[in-house]
Design an enzyme around this catalytic site. Structure first.
Site, PDB file in Angstrom:
ATOM      1  N   HIS A   1      10.563  -0.461   1.852  1.00  0.00           N
ATOM      2  CA  HIS A   1       9.155  -0.308   1.484  1.00  0.00           C
ATOM      3  C   HIS A   1       8.855   0.882   0.567  1.00  0.00           C
ATOM      4  CE1 HIS A   1       5.058  -1.333   1.782  1.00  0.00           C
ATOM      5  NE2 HIS A   1       4.898  -1.394   3.081  1.00  0.00           N
TER       6      HIS A   1
ATOM      7  N   SER B   1      -2.852  -4.380   8.117  1.00  0.00           N
ATOM      8  CA  SER B   1      -2.805  -4.624   6.680  1.00  0.00           C
ATOM      9  C   SER B   1      -3.175  -6.069   6.381  1.00  0.00           C
ATOM     10  CB  SER B   1      -1.391  -4.343   6.172  1.00  0.00           C
ATOM     11  OG  SER B   1      -1.353  -4.436   4.779  1.00  0.00           O
ATOM     12  N   GLN B   2      -4.021  -6.244   5.368  1.00  0.00           N
ATOM     13  CA  GLN B   2      -4.337  -7.593   4.908  1.00  0.00           C
ATOM     14  C   GLN B   2      -3.330  -7.954   3.817  1.00  0.00           C
ATOM     15  OE1 GLN B   2      -8.183 -10.008   3.397  1.00  0.00           O
ATOM     16  NE2 GLN B   2      -7.759  -8.217   2.163  1.00  0.00           N
TER      17      GLN B   2
ATOM     18  N   SER C   1      -5.237   0.008  -1.400  1.00  0.00           N
ATOM     19  CA  SER C   1      -4.479   0.189  -2.637  1.00  0.00           C
ATOM     20  C   SER C   1      -5.144   1.216  -3.550  1.00  0.00           C
ATOM     21  CB  SER C   1      -4.358  -1.142  -3.374  1.00  0.00           C
ATOM     22  OG  SER C   1      -3.790  -0.915  -4.644  1.00  0.00           O
TER      23      SER C   1
ATOM     24  N   TYR D   1       7.645   7.871   3.988  1.00  0.00           N
ATOM     25  CA  TYR D   1       8.934   7.181   4.032  1.00  0.00           C
ATOM     26  C   TYR D   1      10.144   8.111   4.117  1.00  0.00           C
ATOM     27  CZ  TYR D   1       6.190   3.083   2.920  1.00  0.00           C
ATOM     28  OH  TYR D   1       5.259   2.077   2.975  1.00  0.00           O
TER      29      TYR D   1
ATOM     30  N   PRO E   1       8.993  -4.271   5.830  1.00  0.00           N
ATOM     31  CA  PRO E   1       8.261  -5.511   6.110  1.00  0.00           C
ATOM     32  C   PRO E   1       9.033  -6.721   5.600  1.00  0.00           C
ATOM     33  CG  PRO E   1       7.340  -4.458   4.178  1.00  0.00           C
ATOM     34  CD  PRO E   1       8.480  -3.592   4.626  1.00  0.00           C
TER      35      PRO E   1
END
Length: 641
Positions: free
Chosen positions: A329, A545-546, A445, A90, A103
């Site tokens: 984010h 991404s889920q 994660s 980032y 997002p």
């Protein structure tokens, strides 16, 4: 503003009870790296890479030295990769935040019949935010536990406590993630309301009492009137935050020359969150248009200036019922955004709007409009930011599609992991569109560990490639059972890599750590990090991404490279929502075409499962699905072009 760097964040929710992030062995990471890259490179590239990797990992070589530095670092720090990862992912990134980084969660379409309805919705939402903030302040949020693979482990909660206390400060070379230090200064007790490109301070605590919903509505009505009655044209200062990070840092330093601007910036940077009251966008409402609107506000001619992208949480309430939240984010992952959004939507559904006058603050001070002094130099910078945002808006190719032939229940009946199955389907879709496999990112994660963020599940496996070739190459006359075996194999490998990643044994963070350790030691960059293979491996053409939800909403984001796709998916029991993004400027990518290939692949995979596992006749099942869908069609934009 008293600030502290993110380094000092401690996992105060679960304390030291959580283990430290492990450090994989050098040899395991290098072996996995070669296995992940072999089928994505030419033979010549791979042979060169193999030699470079061998040299890097040789006994007594550079790799071992750097590994020993990481071992020392792990001893000293709560999380050895956290700072490296945060900067790389980032803070060092110079791209504009909208589309490229931030997002959004898209809420269900709201039906506002009159302007007061959207203000009521906003007041109710703010009430929910204040309830949630009370839970956070009391550290009363129940600890999350892992679901899916290796479920039941407690997870690090630190990210939640950054939702309303963080701020991303732009810098010329690197941004800084800062947080209010509450021990030095009281917690912020105001939110910023953006309306018609103007910013207003809404105090949510007056005389030690939190405003009730009726008072919040009164203040929002006042803000709406004040915004509409401004005689002089107001400079859309918020546009500056939508620009590239270096450009915004330069513009901010120009703004800071004036004390009026410094005061206004201070109020925005210290607020709890933003609530953006948007004008109707004028476009026809569909999942796709609402997703785009959340990501960029429609550009400077619509609501693009009615934003402040550095703030982690910006709640959007559109006059046309287009609502959601866009988040910066760097302080937290998508799951934290989902949990907070779900709490708010459930709060709004479950607690009726409390517009009765409760024990209230009798005389409410008027909300305060933030003022800006805008020099000719500033006007030029604003024009440039507006042009950049306009280009970004035109460039985004967004497609949201609800696949309704089946959902995760069907996949579970095949005794397969829904996430792994969908990842293989995404590989099949890309291969159908472009005829090759490419480096793929799926976030995993790491919250099982102190200060855990994410690592990468490398979904473009050789096994997935073998399956998609069998499904698409007419020269390969694979029998059905062979294809089924290849599918099961691809899913098993994907599941194994997922477990590796969530237990801290994936390769991306480790390679990043080795690279950054070399930089800190002021070494010449090791050959492994200059090699084509490393550049290819980090050019994530598929960024996936889920993001599952338990209430009706979905997540979306933009691609991370100019020639790539962003593919976010939300698996439900009988359908899957896909948000696919790409850039129009790239002649090779097309979101509509990708979605078409994705739908075909998911149908082909279902047909294969049904034929091999004795399910219903695929053609018959599809006809039944279509009939059911036609009967139950709602005004929701469930299928895109």
């Amino acid at each position: 503003m008293p600030i502290r760097n993110q380094e000092s964040f401690k996992d105060s929710a679960s304390g030291d009870a959580l283990p430290k992030l492990p450090l994989p062995s050098l040899s395991e990471t290098l072996d996995t790296y070669l296995r992940c890259m072999k089928h994505l490179l030419t033979e010549e590239q791979f042979n060169k890479t193999q030699n470079i990797v061998k040299q890097f990992g040789a006994p007594g070589g550079v790799g071992e030295l750097l590994q020993s530095k990481l071992v020392e670092r792990r001893e000293k720090k709560a999380n050895w990769v956290y700072d490296y990862w945060l900067n790389d992912m980032y803070l060092n990134n110079r791209l504009a935040l909208p589309v490229n980084s931030s997002p959004a969660m898209v809420f269900p379409q709201q039906n506002f019949k009159a302007p007061i309805d959207s203000l009521r919705f906003a007041a109710h939402l703010i009430s929910g935010v204040l309830e949630y903030k009370t839970l956070l302040d009391a550290r009363a949020l129940p600890v999350d536990y892992a679901r899916g693979q290796l479920s039941g482990k407690p997870l690090c909660m630190e990210q939640y406590y950054r939702l309303f206390t963080s701020y991303r400060l732009p810098g010329p070379d690197r941004d800084t993630l800062v947080a209010q230090e509450s021990s030095v200064m009281p917690e912020p007790e105001h939110i910023i309301v953006a309306c018609k490109n103007q910013f207003f301070v809404l105090d949510v605590v007056i005389n030690f009492r939190r405003l009730n919903e009726k008072d919040l509505l009164t203040q929002l009505e006042r803000i709406s009137k004040m915004a509409s009655s401004e005689d002089e044209p107001v400079p859309p200062i918020g546009l500056l935050t939508s620009d590239g990070r270096t450009e915004w840092a330069e513009a901010r330093s120009v703004l800071m020359r004036e004390s009026t601007n410094r005061d206004s910036l201070d109020m925005i940077e210290r607020c709890l969150c933003l609530v953006c009251l948007d004008d109707a966008s004028g476009s026809e409402q569909s999942d796709t248009t609402r997703a785009a609107m959340m990501l960029h506000g429609g550009g400077p001619s619509k609501n693009g200036g009615n934003r402040w992208y550095d703030k982690p949480m910006q709640f959007i309430v559109g006059a046309d019922g287009c609502c959601g939240v866009v988040c910066e984010h760097s302080p937290f992952e998508g799951i934290v955004l989902v949990q907070c959004s779900e709490y708010l939507l459930k709060y709004m559904i479950g607690s009726p709007s409390k517009l009765v006058r409760a024990a209230s603050v009798s005389e409410l001070p008027a909300p305060r409009r933030l003022r800006w002094k805008c020099s000719p130099e500033m006007q030029k910078l604003l024009t440039s930011s507006a042009d950049e945002l306009h280009r970004l808006v035109k460039n985004l190719d967004m497609n949201v599609h609800t696949f309704s032939d089946y959902g995760k229940e069907f996949i579970k009946k095949q005794k397969m992991s829904p996430d792994a199955y969908i990842q293989v389907a995404l590989q099949l879709a890309y291969y159908r569109c472009h005829g090759r496999a490419v480096s793929t990112y799926e976030s995993a994660s790491m919250r099982r560990f102190q200060q855990g963020r994410v690592d990468n599940i490398r979904s473009a496996t050789p096994e997935a490639l073998a399956f998609v070739r069998a499904m698409t190459d007419r020269k390969l006359t694979s029998r059905e059972m062979e294809k089924m075996e290849l599918l099961r194999c691809a899913i098993n490998v994907q599941t194994k890599y997922t477990v590796m990643a969530i237990t801290g044994m994936a390769i991306d963070n480790h390679l990043l750590g080795l690279r950054e350790a070399a930089r800190e030691m002021k070494m010449e960059k090791p050959e492994i990090f200059k090699d084509d293979a490393y550049l290819i491996s980090n050019h994530f053409i598929l960024s996936t991404s889920q993001v599952p939800t338990t209430v009706e909403m979905f997540c979306c984001y933009g691609p991370v490279v100019p020639d790539g796709y962003g593919a976010c998916y939300n698996p439900q029991s009988d359908h899957i929502i896909f948000s696919v993004s790409s850039f129009h400027e790239n002649p090779q990518t097309c979101s509509v075409k990708f979605v078409k290939c994705l739908v075909q692949g998911l149908q082909d995979m279902m047909d294969l499962c049904n034929r091999c596992n004795g399910g219903p006749d695929p053609a018959e099942q599809r006809r039944n699905n279509q009939t059911t869908e036609t009967k139950g069609k709602t005004s929701q934009d469930s299928t895109k072009s």
